[in-house]
Write a protein that holds these residues in place. Structure first.
Motif, PDB file in Angstrom:
ATOM      1  N   THR A 343       8.174  64.629  11.962  1.00 14.83           N
ATOM      2  CA  THR A 343       7.865  66.032  12.276  1.00 14.83           C
ATOM      3  C   THR A 343       8.700  66.988  11.431  1.00 14.83           C
ATOM      4  OG1 THR A 343       9.472  66.021  14.094  1.00 14.83           O
ATOM      5  CG2 THR A 343       7.178  65.479  14.632  1.00 14.83           C
ATOM      6  N   LYS A 344       9.898  66.567  11.050  1.00 13.54           N
ATOM      7  CA  LYS A 344      10.736  67.407  10.193  1.00 13.54           C
ATOM      8  C   LYS A 344      10.208  67.462   8.756  1.00 13.54           C
ATOM      9  CE  LYS A 344      13.906  68.709  13.119  1.00 13.54           C
ATOM     10  NZ  LYS A 344      14.114  70.140  13.426  1.00 13.54           N
ATOM     11  N   LEU A 345       9.486  66.399   8.361  1.00 14.06           N
ATOM     12  CA  LEU A 345       9.019  66.313   6.970  1.00 14.06           C
ATOM     13  C   LEU A 345       7.551  66.655   6.801  1.00 14.06           C
ATOM     14  CD1 LEU A 345      10.762  62.962   5.931  1.00 14.06           C
ATOM     15  CD2 LEU A 345      11.581  65.292   5.535  1.00 14.06           C
ATOM     16  N   ILE A 346       6.817  66.793   7.902  1.00  9.78           N
ATOM     17  CA  ILE A 346       5.365  66.912   7.807  1.00  9.78           C
ATOM     18  C   ILE A 346       4.925  68.122   7.000  1.00  9.78           C
ATOM     19  CG2 ILE A 346       5.065  68.233   9.962  1.00  9.78           C
ATOM     20  CD1 ILE A 346       2.603  66.379  10.500  1.00  9.78           C
ATOM     21  N   SER A 347       5.669  69.207   7.071  1.00  7.33           N
ATOM     22  CA  SER A 347       5.298  70.412   6.313  1.00  7.33           C
ATOM     23  C   SER A 347       5.810  70.378   4.882  1.00  7.33           C
ATOM     24  CB  SER A 347       5.825  71.658   7.023  1.00  7.33           C
ATOM     25  OG  SER A 347       7.246  71.635   7.076  1.00  7.33           O
ATOM     26  N   GLN A 348       6.675  69.416   4.574  1.00  4.89           N
ATOM     27  CA  GLN A 348       7.227  69.288   3.215  1.00  4.89           C
ATOM     28  C   GLN A 348       6.284  68.409   2.396  1.00  4.89           C
ATOM     29  OE1 GLN A 348      10.023  70.985   2.375  1.00  4.89           O
ATOM     30  NE2 GLN A 348      10.167  71.767   4.465  1.00  4.89           N
ATOM     31  N   LYS A 349       5.158  68.962   1.984  1.00  2.00           N
ATOM     32  CA  LYS A 349       4.097  68.177   1.365  1.00  2.00           C
ATOM     33  C   LYS A 349       4.522  67.505   0.065  1.00  2.00           C
ATOM     34  CE  LYS A 349       1.020  69.169   4.492  1.00  2.00           C
ATOM     35  NZ  LYS A 349       0.523  68.119   5.422  1.00  2.00           N
ATOM     36  N   ASP A 350       5.583  68.004  -0.563  1.00  2.00           N
ATOM     37  CA  ASP A 350       6.028  67.391  -1.817  1.00  2.00           C
ATOM     38  C   ASP A 350       6.981  66.223  -1.591  1.00  2.00           C
ATOM     39  OD1 ASP A 350       7.988  69.067  -0.808  1.00  2.00           O
ATOM     40  OD2 ASP A 350       8.803  69.551  -2.791  1.00  2.00           O
ATOM     41  N   VAL A 351       7.325  65.957  -0.324  1.00  2.45           N
ATOM     42  CA  VAL A 351       8.241  64.863  -0.020  1.00  2.45           C
ATOM     43  C   VAL A 351       7.444  63.610   0.315  1.00  2.45           C
ATOM     44  CG1 VAL A 351      10.037  64.022   1.539  1.00  2.45           C
ATOM     45  CG2 VAL A 351      10.039  66.410   0.800  1.00  2.45           C
ATOM     46  N   ARG A 352       7.755  62.500  -0.363  1.00  2.00           N
ATOM     47  CA  ARG A 352       7.143  61.208  -0.091  1.00  2.00           C
ATOM     48  C   ARG A 352       8.224  60.228   0.378  1.00  2.00           C
ATOM     49  NH1 ARG A 352       5.548  59.055  -4.799  1.00  2.00           N
ATOM     50  NH2 ARG A 352       6.574  60.635  -6.049  1.00  2.00           N
ATOM     51  N   ILE A 353       7.799  59.175   1.032  1.00  2.00           N
ATOM     52  CA  ILE A 353       8.731  58.216   1.629  1.00  2.00           C
ATOM     53  C   ILE A 353       8.523  56.848   0.984  1.00  2.00           C
ATOM     54  CG2 ILE A 353       9.513  57.111   3.748  1.00  2.00           C
ATOM     55  CD1 ILE A 353       8.360  59.510   5.270  1.00  2.00           C
ATOM     56  N   MET A 354       9.607  56.320   0.443  1.00  2.00           N
ATOM     57  CA  MET A 354       9.576  54.994  -0.179  1.00  2.00           C
ATOM     58  C   MET A 354      10.427  54.046   0.656  1.00  2.00           C
ATOM     59  SD  MET A 354      10.946  53.903  -3.967  1.00  2.00           S
ATOM     60  CE  MET A 354       9.861  55.081  -4.760  1.00  2.00           C
ATOM     61  N   LEU A 355       9.886  52.897   1.032  1.00  2.00           N
ATOM     62  CA  LEU A 355      10.621  51.901   1.795  1.00  2.00           C
ATOM     63  C   LEU A 355      11.170  50.850   0.842  1.00  2.00           C
ATOM     64  CD1 LEU A 355       8.159  51.372   4.788  1.00  2.00           C
ATOM     65  CD2 LEU A 355      10.016  53.027   4.556  1.00  2.00           C
ATOM     66  N   VAL A 356      12.480  50.710   0.824  1.00  2.00           N
ATOM     67  CA  VAL A 356      13.149  49.778  -0.098  1.00  2.00           C
ATOM     68  C   VAL A 356      13.879  48.719   0.718  1.00  2.00           C
ATOM     69  CG1 VAL A 356      14.743  49.565  -2.036  1.00  2.00           C
ATOM     70  CG2 VAL A 356      13.466  51.693  -1.695  1.00  2.00           C
ATOM     71  N   PRO A 357      13.314  47.512   0.838  1.00  2.00           N
ATOM     72  CA  PRO A 357      13.946  46.471   1.654  1.00  2.00           C
ATOM     73  C   PRO A 357      14.928  45.632   0.846  1.00  2.00           C
ATOM     74  CG  PRO A 357      11.830  45.688   0.911  1.00  2.00           C
ATOM     75  CD  PRO A 357      11.986  47.091   0.341  1.00  2.00           C
ATOM     76  N   SER A 358      15.808  44.957   1.561  1.00  2.00           N
ATOM     77  CA  SER A 358      16.640  43.944   0.934  1.00  2.00           C
ATOM     78  C   SER A 358      15.865  42.625   0.935  1.00  2.00           C
ATOM     79  CB  SER A 358      17.951  43.773   1.704  1.00  2.00           C
ATOM     80  OG  SER A 358      17.678  43.318   3.011  1.00  2.00           O
ATOM     81  N   GLY A 359      16.385  41.652   0.236  1.00  2.00           N
ATOM     82  CA  GLY A 359      15.714  40.372   0.188  1.00  2.00           C
ATOM     83  C   GLY A 359      15.752  39.654   1.527  1.00  2.00           C
ATOM     84  N   GLU A 360      14.662  39.025   1.909  1.00  2.00           N
ATOM     85  CA  GLU A 360      14.558  38.309   3.184  1.00  2.00           C
ATOM     86  C   GLU A 360      14.024  36.904   2.946  1.00  2.00           C
ATOM     87  OE1 GLU A 360      15.281  39.140   6.450  1.00  2.00           O
ATOM     88  OE2 GLU A 360      16.318  40.843   5.571  1.00  2.00           O
ATOM     89  N   ASP A 361      14.472  35.948   3.781  1.00  2.00           N
ATOM     90  CA  ASP A 361      13.936  34.588   3.691  1.00  2.00           C
ATOM     91  C   ASP A 361      12.455  34.560   4.077  1.00  2.00           C
ATOM     92  OD1 ASP A 361      16.385  33.655   2.903  1.00  2.00           O
ATOM     93  OD2 ASP A 361      17.031  33.142   4.931  1.00  2.00           O
ATOM     94  N   ASP A 362      12.104  35.313   5.118  1.00  2.00           N
ATOM     95  CA  ASP A 362      10.734  35.359   5.607  1.00  2.00           C
ATOM     96  C   ASP A 362      10.116  36.692   5.207  1.00  2.00           C
ATOM     97  OD1 ASP A 362       8.337  35.441   7.062  1.00  2.00           O
ATOM     98  OD2 ASP A 362       9.169  34.131   8.621  1.00  2.00           O
ATOM     99  N   LYS A 363       9.358  36.671   4.128  1.00  2.00           N
ATOM    100  CA  LYS A 363       8.788  37.911   3.603  1.00  2.00           C
ATOM    101  C   LYS A 363       7.706  38.469   4.520  1.00  2.00           C
ATOM    102  CE  LYS A 363       9.848  37.012  -1.243  1.00  2.00           C
ATOM    103  NZ  LYS A 363       9.321  36.903  -2.636  1.00  2.00           N
ATOM    104  N   ASP A 364       7.026  37.588   5.259  1.00  2.00           N
ATOM    105  CA  ASP A 364       5.990  38.072   6.164  1.00  2.00           C
ATOM    106  C   ASP A 364       6.583  38.935   7.272  1.00  2.00           C
ATOM    107  OD1 ASP A 364       3.968  36.852   4.758  1.00  2.00           O
ATOM    108  OD2 ASP A 364       4.003  35.008   5.956  1.00  2.00           O
ATOM    109  N   ILE A 365       7.721  38.500   7.817  1.00  2.00           N
ATOM    110  CA  ILE A 365       8.375  39.282   8.870  1.00  2.00           C
ATOM    111  C   ILE A 365       8.812  40.642   8.320  1.00  2.00           C
ATOM    112  CG2 ILE A 365      10.446  39.431  10.306  1.00  2.00           C
ATOM    113  CD1 ILE A 365      10.156  36.493  10.910  1.00  2.00           C
ATOM    114  N   THR A 366       9.436  40.625   7.140  1.00  2.00           N
ATOM    115  CA  THR A 366       9.853  41.888   6.527  1.00  2.00           C
ATOM    116  C   THR A 366       8.662  42.805   6.302  1.00  2.00           C
ATOM    117  OG1 THR A 366      11.737  40.847   5.436  1.00  2.00           O
ATOM    118  CG2 THR A 366      10.969  42.930   4.523  1.00  2.00           C
TER     119      THR A 366
END
Length: 415
Positions: A343-366
């Motif tokens: 809700t804080k970012l919804i009006s900030q149309k130029d802001v995008r969200i990138m999810l950066v995970p660490s390495g996991e043994d089980d990629k499906d769970i991640t």
């Protein structure tokens, strides 16, 4: 007993990944300069005049230095001719002493030079300059710089615009050995107190031999603390926000410039020619040169300042989500947190969200956990086009925030 495994989702805000004015360069195989420049002694700090006709450098452990073999560094110079470089000569004319002398900068007109002078056991108060008159260099004059400490080694680089001085020194606030510092010239002609460039640049090792590009955007330096190929490698970091306090994660210049030994004192001219020093083929360092070609602009993710983060999502907002072992579902509190951020970012149309995970043994769970986060953000009104996953676990993200450990995911906001 059930073991609890926490998947932490840290909220880290970044501005636009943009094409910086600084370029990524590729280098040809370097060649040592001929023996009329290099010697059996040690050569460091090569600087080319702006007309390209003269090469200045410092030489030590040489019997023809002022004061003899063990007196320190002397300034030497060689001229470029149609057949190559002339035999180097000692710049004895008021420039060299029995201490350590080095040319650390040349102004754009070529008529003013900046010098380092140090003497064993004596406190360093600043740098020196001399402006040529009637073809001669008058006795250099001291420029006082507040905050200089010379506990051990000391080095400088003066930009040709004569208003930015970079310093390598070990001081009371250094991270380890020598750190890089900066002093800026004011409109009144005074110089600011030397300020540490920060932990993105400086490490517990040593950072030395700074060189600033013509546009003042690219900082080249040598480090033993950043991961490299040998004893010390040459790196480049880009200045952000027109600030001298925010830098990109240093990038190694690669194996054409760096070796398993000591590589330093890199300088770049016209984006086509570079000089540096290395002891890759002997006991002492020699001067090398290489041709340079542009490989295109580098895409850099820039971190927002803390006040920008506060203005977007508020202060003291939790920035992590924790999952139980093998769980892929969000709890009520986790959904509420992500809903609040959305809700804080919804009006900030130029802001995008990138999810950066660490390495996991089980990629499906991640992947399922990431999908749960995406679904919650999308349900709160963040368009799918503004959310994406990435497998990028590069040092760029790790060094700009806390390094990701197993089970962590960073929410990186980009414009």
């Amino acid at each position: 007993m059930v073991r609890i495994v926490k998947l932490i989702v840290g909220v880290v805000l970044f501005s636009t990944p943009l094409m910086l004015p600084a370029q990524v360069f590729e280098f040809e195989d370097p060649e040592p300069l001929p023996f009329n420049v290099n010697s059996d002694a040690q050569e460091v700090l090569p600087l080319l005049s702006h007309d390209g006709k003269a090469l200045y450098f410092s030489r030590s452990l040489y019997d023809q230095n002022v004061g003899g073999t063990y007196s320190g560094h002397d300034i030497w110079e060689s001229e470029r001719t149609s057949s190559g470089w002339t035999r180097a000569i000692n710049s004895k004319d008021r420039l060299n002493t029995r201490g350590n002398d080095a040319l650390i900068g040349i102004n754009r007109g070529g008529n003013t030079i900046y010098l380092m002078r140090t003497y064993p056991g004596k406190k360093v108060g600043g740098i020196y300059f001399s402006t040529r008159k009637a073809g001669e260099w008058p006795e250099p004059q001291l420029i006082p710089i507040e905050g200089l400490e010379s506990q051990e080694a000391l080095g400088f680089y003066m930009h040709p615009d004569e208003n930015v001085l970079l310093i390598s020194m070990k001081a009371s606030d250094s991270q380890g050995e020598e750190d890089l510092y900066i002093s800026l010239k004011s409109t009144y002609g005074t110089w600011s107190k030397a300020a540490n460039l920060g932990t993105t640049i400086n490490t517990t090792g040593y950072e030395i031999s700074p060189f600033l590009s013509e546009d003042k955007r690219s900082l080249y330096f040598s480090s033993s603390g950043h991961k490299g190929l040998g004893e010390a490698d040459v790196f480049v970091s880009y200045r952000l926000y027109d600030s001298w306090e925010t830098w990109t994660v240093p990038r190694n210049l690669g194996e054409k410039i760096n070796s398993k030994k000591f590589d330093a004192y890199f300088s770049l001219y016209g984006d086509t020619l570079a000089y540096f020093t290395s002891n890759r083929k002997g006991r002492f360092t020699d001067i090398y040169t290489t041709r340079v070609r542009q490989a295109g602009p580098e895409r850099i993710v820039i971190p927002l300042q803390e006040e920008e983060i506060d203005s977007l999502i508020g202060t003291n907002v939790a920035r992590k989500v924790e999952f139980n072992e093998r769980s892929t579902s969000l709890s009520a509190n986790q959904r509420e947190l992500l809903w609040y951020i959305a809700t804080k970012l919804i009006s900030q149309k130029d802001v995008r969200i990138m999810l950066v995970p660490s390495g996991e043994d089980d990629k499906d769970i991640t992947n399922n956990r990431l999908n749960s986060i995406i679904a919650q953000l999308a349900g709160a009104g963040i368009e799918g086009s503004r959310i994406r996953k990435t497998e990028d676990q590069s040092a760029q993200f790790a060094r700009l925030t806390e390094p990701p450990t197993r089970g962590e995911v960073h929410l990186v906001l980009i414009r």
